[in-house]
Design an enzyme around this catalytic site. Sequence first.
Site, PDB file in Angstrom:
ATOM      1  NE  ARG A 141      -0.537   1.774   2.883  1.00  0.00           N
ATOM      2  CZ  ARG A 141       0.411   2.572   3.387  1.00  0.00           C
ATOM      3  NH1 ARG A 141       1.477   1.719   4.113  1.00  0.00           N
ATOM      4  NH2 ARG A 141       0.655   3.384   3.649  1.00  0.00           N
TER       5      ARG A 141
ATOM      6  CB  ALA B 221       0.368   6.650  -3.613  1.00  0.00           C
TER       7      ALA B 221
ATOM      8  CG  ASP C 297      -3.183   7.907  -2.007  1.00  0.00           C
ATOM      9  OD1 ASP C 297      -2.811   8.129  -1.048  1.00  0.00           O
ATOM     10  OD2 ASP C 297      -3.176   6.631  -1.907  1.00  0.00           O
TER      11      ASP C 297
HETATM   12  O1  MRU Z   1      -5.009   3.576   1.308  1.00  0.00           O
HETATM   13  P1  MRU Z   1      -3.630   3.582   1.872  1.00  0.00           P
HETATM   14  O2  MRU Z   1      -2.586   3.017   3.087  1.00  0.00           O
HETATM   15  O3  MRU Z   1      -2.349   3.358   0.264  1.00  0.00           O
HETATM   16  O4  MRU Z   1      -3.021   5.458   1.726  1.00  0.00           O
HETATM   17  C1  MRU Z   1      -2.242   5.822   1.471  1.00  0.00           C
HETATM   18  C2  MRU Z   1      -1.880   7.390   1.415  1.00  0.00           C
HETATM   19  O5  MRU Z   1      -2.980   7.741   2.106  1.00  0.00           O
HETATM   20  C3  MRU Z   1      -0.703   7.725   1.718  1.00  0.00           C
HETATM   21  O6  MRU Z   1      -0.570   8.935   2.407  1.00  0.00           O
HETATM   22  C4  MRU Z   1       0.122   8.244   0.296  1.00  0.00           C
HETATM   23  O7  MRU Z   1      -0.745   7.123  -0.301  1.00  0.00           O
HETATM   24  C5  MRU Z   1       0.488   9.033   0.557  1.00  0.00           C
HETATM   25  S1  MRU Z   1       2.491   6.750  -0.048  1.00  0.00           S
HETATM   26  C6  MRU Z   1       3.643   8.404   0.262  1.00  0.00           C
END
Ligand code: MRU
Length: 349
Positions: free
Chosen positions: A44, A46, A235
């Site tokens: 997980r 982005a 994201d």
């Molecule tokens: O649902 P997730 O855990 O994948 O969400 C992750 C986030 O919202 C992070 O803040 C985002 O991906 C930035 S990671 C550098």
Amino acid sequence: MKAITWNQGKVRFIDQSKLPLKLEYIETENPREIVDAIRKLRIRGAPSIGVAGALAIALVAYHSKVENINNLAKEITNWIDEIKKVRPTARNLFYALNRLENIVSKHLSSDMNKFRSEIINEALNIMEEECKYSKEASEIASQLIENGDAVLTHCNTGPLATVDYGTALGAIMEAWRQGKRFKVIITETRPLLQGSRITAFELKAERIPFTLITDNMVGFAIQKRMINKVIVGADRILHTGHVINKIGTYTLAVLAHEHGIPFYVVAPTTTIDVSSNIESIIIENRESSEVTSIMGHQIAPPDVDVWNPAFDITPPRLVSMIITEKGLIKPPFKRNIKRIIGCSKNPHL
Ligand code: MRU
């Protein structure tokens, strides 16, 4: 400790859904296992999702048994179409898969082995570049953290979310490595607790002291002047400066604005989406069980109605600055994002 690695037709990744109770590595040759891992948030964040999507396609190219290049191209295209639907909000996933789609459409006339290696090499390039961009963005953002600050961060934006280094949490780690001393406050980040599980795990590994709070304590903490900067990842960032990030980010931005403290967003340019409008953004809606239970333990009565959006949207007027590997972007974002992306050598942005 890299979130994902590739070694001769095998992908190895940390199962983030088990952290911090278990540090478990999964090794696979099967793209289906990577797709499931993205869906179930074993992988997980982005940039990590984008890299995992690309490596799933590399596995298809490496192991496919089809006998001609058109069939391999078709097989890859079908996988790309499927993976795009798994997590529809994170821009990096689309960025990575669009680059691979580009290879498919450009190279249909070359020979099979050449085609396979072009796909695999492009996936590996994407991984290398994501690591590089996150590192550079976090180094630049670290300059905004000063001795004596009290910095709040949300969700998990550390090395595991970006394969290596991290974005917002990367900046915190980098500032700490430079010898700056400041307070770190992290939110638990319901429903899936990426803050209390993964950010806490990563900060402990780096021996950086921090205070964990639940999401609904942020207002009081800011009111009591326990926080003087908010720093998050993203994201997807639109060309208008709208920031789509983990649910709860908008609340933090409103609170920061109300109390006159800066709200910084750290992300590689691979998170920036120059073509979508706010109306076309798909906010991923996840299963109700994530809200009615915690780590598999039911906490709500059965059959309750649940709303579980994974992300929210922060309007540009609440964002103080966006920090990318190409530098600091200040408002007005519509003009300044274009300026940064406009001079980008990367045609996929
Ligand atoms: O649902 P997730 O855990 O994948 O969400 C992750 C986030 O919202 C992070 O803040 C985002 O991906 C930035 S990671 C550098």
